[in-house]
Write an enzyme that holds these catalytic residues in place. Structure first.
Site, PDB file in Angstrom:
ATOM      1  N   LYS A 190      25.798 -51.137 -29.580  1.00 13.28           N
ATOM      2  CA  LYS A 190      26.442 -49.815 -29.513  1.00 13.28           C
ATOM      3  C   LYS A 190      27.177 -49.405 -30.794  1.00 13.28           C
ATOM      4  CE  LYS A 190      27.278 -49.574 -24.537  1.00 13.28           C
ATOM      5  NZ  LYS A 190      28.248 -49.187 -23.505  1.00 13.28           N
ATOM      6  N   ASP A 215      29.801 -42.866 -21.790  1.00 11.70           N
ATOM      7  CA  ASP A 215      30.500 -43.827 -20.917  1.00 11.70           C
ATOM      8  C   ASP A 215      31.828 -43.256 -20.406  1.00 11.70           C
ATOM      9  OD1 ASP A 215      28.616 -45.917 -21.028  1.00 11.70           O
ATOM     10  OD2 ASP A 215      29.434 -46.645 -22.926  1.00 11.70           O
TER      11      ASP A 215
END
Ligand code: ATR
Length: 283
Positions: free
Chosen positions: A74, A110
């Site tokens: 990420k 997220d």
């Protein structure tokens, strides 16, 4: 019978991670594509450390429309994209790539996924509320940022390593009142809290009997949220429920981060209920 089969017009999507075998994202997104009758597909790709740059080049070469990025990629993936959404830049991580005719934009769904699931599933509206976060790792960053941007009145962050809590608190201070602390300091602020969000792996399968903090003070009127979703009901949530608190499990964050990604890629509203059914059936 009108069964969909992959063909030369199928728009491709995927997830890059290591490990990736247990990802529920393909099941969730393929169900969403079928639900809306889209000619699109989603697969999981095991991208080992050192191969991420090539994999991202592959998105362009093979004209994938979208890719999710998960552990451990990420952060590194940000080096290989054309543009990073300001929210993802502030969080310091990308979990979703959108490919517009070869231009790759990195986003982070997220945190906003978490806030949306809190609203949709627990009826909890963050604006004006005081939040205690437990944990200050990678998962906590998106949550903290989104809570702050959503208008939380205060975000207290407790962590075993206090310096990490202080750093994260400082990073969101432009948006809200925020303070980092150790777990022992929770006692001083606990009378003032509307929402607790647990962001560590404590209590996750197989260590299902673990709980990070004393829960004896939990009470009615408090909402307790756990981003762990295996098991669906953690010990933290069980104890919260026993004390009359409202609870919110971690599956929603997974579903809604996927919902935002799906909406970025397709421009269509995500069929959240079908996505949840597909994921639950795969447990
Ligand atoms: P992730 O990306 O999943 O958040 P991470 O960045 O390694 O992973 O962060 C893990 C979080 O869980 C951290 O807040 C970590 O606390 P430290 O920063 O003090 O390490 C927390 N954590 C993990 N195991 C823990 C344990 N046994 N007790 C308390 N906190 C724990």
């Amino acid at each position: 019978m009108n069964e969909w089969v992959m063909n030369t017009g199928t728009v491709m999507h995927g997830v890059f991670g290591d490990p990736i075998k247990h990802s529920k994202s393909p099941i969730m997104h393929n169900r969403a594509f079928r639900e809306l009758g889209l000619n699109a597909a989603y697969a999981a790709f095991h991208i080992k450390p050192g191969r991420l740059k090539d994999a991202v080049a592959g998105i362009r070469a093979m004209q994938f429309r979208g890719v999710n990025v998960t552990i451990p990629h990420k952060l590194e993936v940000m080096d290989y994209l054309d543009e990073i959404h300001p929210d993802a830049l502030a969080i310091g991580a990308v979990n979703t790539i959108v490919n517009d005719d070869g231009k790759l934009t990195g986003c982070n769904t997220d945190g906003i996924g978490y806030v949306r699931s809190l609203r949709e599933e627990a009826g909890f509206h963050v604006a004006g509320k005081k939040v205690l976060m437990l944990g200050a790792g990678g998962a906590a960053r998106g949550v903290a940022y989104s809570l702050a941007k959503e208008g939380a009145a205060a975000v207290y962050i407790a962590n075993r390593t206090v310096s990490k809590a202080e750093q994260l608190a400082e990073s969101i201070r432009p948006f809200t009142k925020s303070e980092g602390m150790g777990y022992e300091a929770i006692e001083d602020i606990r009378g003032d809290i509307d929402l607790i969000v647990h962001n560590t792996e404590v209590g996750m399968h197989p260590n299902v009997n673990e709980v990070l903090i004393d829960t004896s003070w939990f009470h009615e009127g408090l909402t307790v949220s756990d981003i762990v979703y295996n098991p669906l009901v953690t010990r933290l949530l069980r104890e919260a429920e026993e004390r009359g608190a409202r609870t919110h499990g971690g599956l929603g964050m997974f579903i809604y981060q996927g919902a935002y990604a799906f909406e970025y890629w397709t421009g269509r509203e995500a069929p959240v209920q079908a996505m949840r059914e597909a994921v639950l059936a795969a447990f």
